[in-house]
Design an enzyme around this catalytic site. Structure first.
Site, mmCIF file in Angstrom:
data_model
loop_
_atom_site.group_PDB
_atom_site.id
_atom_site.type_symbol
_atom_site.label_atom_id
_atom_site.label_comp_id
_atom_site.label_asym_id
_atom_site.label_seq_id
_atom_site.Cartn_x
_atom_site.Cartn_y
_atom_site.Cartn_z
ATOM 1 N N ASP A 1 -10.100 -3.694 -5.075
ATOM 2 C CA ASP A 1 -9.265 -2.652 -4.475
ATOM 3 C C ASP A 1 -9.258 -1.431 -5.385
ATOM 4 O O ASP A 1 -8.866 -1.538 -6.547
ATOM 5 C CB ASP A 1 -7.834 -3.172 -4.294
ATOM 6 C CG ASP A 1 -6.901 -2.155 -3.656
ATOM 7 O OD1 ASP A 1 -7.380 -1.094 -3.215
ATOM 8 O OD2 ASP A 1 -5.684 -2.435 -3.601
ATOM 9 N N HIS B 1 -8.252 -4.896 -0.618
ATOM 10 C CA HIS B 1 -6.991 -4.221 -0.335
ATOM 11 C C HIS B 1 -6.297 -4.804 0.889
ATOM 12 O O HIS B 1 -5.060 -4.867 0.940
ATOM 13 C CB HIS B 1 -7.256 -2.721 -0.117
ATOM 14 C CG HIS B 1 -6.017 -1.908 0.056
ATOM 15 N ND1 HIS B 1 -5.140 -1.641 -0.974
ATOM 16 C CD2 HIS B 1 -5.493 -1.288 1.159
ATOM 17 C CE1 HIS B 1 -4.137 -0.907 -0.519
ATOM 18 N NE2 HIS B 1 -4.320 -0.677 0.768
ATOM 19 N N SER C 1 0.833 -1.203 0.000
ATOM 20 C CA SER C 1 0.000 0.000 0.000
ATOM 21 C C SER C 1 0.871 1.258 0.000
ATOM 22 O O SER C 1 1.677 1.456 -0.912
ATOM 23 C CB SER C 1 -0.960 -0.054 1.190
ATOM 24 O OG SER C 1 -1.961 0.936 1.085
#
Length: 327
Positions: free
Chosen positions: A269, A299, A171
């Site tokens: 996501d 995610h 991320s």
């Protein structure tokens, strides 16, 4: 493809245990602690603990930004204080958390680092970078590069192979992993062996966000979009800086010369297109690139190792990539 049923199972288990999303707060430190508490409470329900591994913390000093702690996770049997000559690959690793919360001791990353160090036989060098909004960009980016440079400069001391040092991140941490290689390309030009990215956020102008899959998750795409905007605003208050090469690597004009890439995205996501577009750009630039979309995943569901066979398979694939650093 439909949402992986184990994602729903994880949600149901958390609800059965009375665990909910942390209550919002305008105070960044208060909210950060609430997130940390929620993650610790959730982990025994959906997570999986890794083996105990030797650990050593080092502090990398910076002239213009806060010093940064790097936690070295070694394979079992290696003495962290006497590792010279171990000749092990290193993976400089950046946790995720929207640039605003998290840490290398958050359970999802803490346990993943243990698994990866033990099963791949590598040193996981986890970077404890400073968080927004207290420390806005480019503090974390500069800390990430400083950590990378330190690992190369101290490779013999920490038992590392200087030709087998890679970067990895999830991320926001994926962003910092790539940015560290870009800064390195502009400065020291150390030979980074690979970049391994999980659900990375690579365009902070938000130009590649895709909310089309959120309806199936019964999520409010407008609310999610506003939350993502807030994360970016906290990290980079100056809108004009959000397209800088050290902020949005996906927008860099020339990506040639970057390390070979392994990129993992998730079907459900909004950041999916960031990683996939980056993979395409790298390939066009002549960089060896491998990109996989994890079908049915969100995610964050890659961290559900305790309940999700798919998450465990994805973890094993990444460990396999790290093992190849020995070659």
């Amino acid at each position: 493809m439909p949402l992986d049923q184990t994602v729903l199972v994880a949600m149901q288990l958390l609800a059965q245990h009375g665990l909910q999303e942390p209550e919002p707060s305008e105070d960044a430190a208060v909210y950060r602690q609430r997130v940390a508490d929620a993650e610790e409470q959730s982990w025994p329900v959906i997570g999986l603990n890794g083996p105990e591994v030797p650990i050593r913390d080092v502090v990398v000093e910076l002239a213009d930004y806060p010093n940064v702690t790097v936690r070295l996770h070694y394979p079992p049997g290696v003495d962290p204080l006497n590792a010279s000559g171990a000749n092990l690959p290193v993976v400089l690793s950046f946790f995720g958390g929207g640039f605003r919360h998290g840490g290398f001791d958050a359970p999802g990353f803490r346990e993943a680092y243990k698994f990866r160090a033990a099963e791949a036989g590598v040193i996981i060098a986890a970077v404890g970078y400073a968080l927004a909004p207290e420390h806005p960009w480019p503090a974390a980016a500069e800390q990430g590069y400083a950590a990378l440079d330190w690992v190369f400069q101290h490779a013999e001391e920490i038992g590392a192979r200087p030709d087998r040092i890679a970067v990895a991140g999830a991320s926001s941490g994926g962003n910092l992993a790539v940015v560290s290689t870009l800064i390195n390309q502009d400065r020291a030009q150390h030979p980074v062996a690979a970049q391994v990215l999980e659900v990375p956020a690579l365009d902070l102008s938000r130009g590649h966000l895709d909310f089309s899959m959120l309806d199936e998750l019964n999520m409010d795409s407008e609310a999610v979009g506003q939350n993502l905007l807030k994360l970016v605003e906290d990290y980079i208050p100056d809108a004009a800086s959000r397209t800088h090469r050290y902020a949005s690597p996906l927008l860099v004009e020339d990506l040639s010369g970057l390390p070979p890439a392994y990129i993992f995205t998730a079907e459900y996501d909004p950041l999916r297109a960031d990683g996939e577009a980056y993979a395409g750009r790298l390939s066009q630039a002549g960089v060896a690139t491998y990109c996989v979309r994890n079908i049915g995943q969100t995610h964050t569901s890659g961290g559900n190792l305790g309940v999700s066979p798919a998450a465990r398979v994805a973890s094993d694939v990444i460990i396999g990539i790290f093992k190849k650093l020995h070659d």
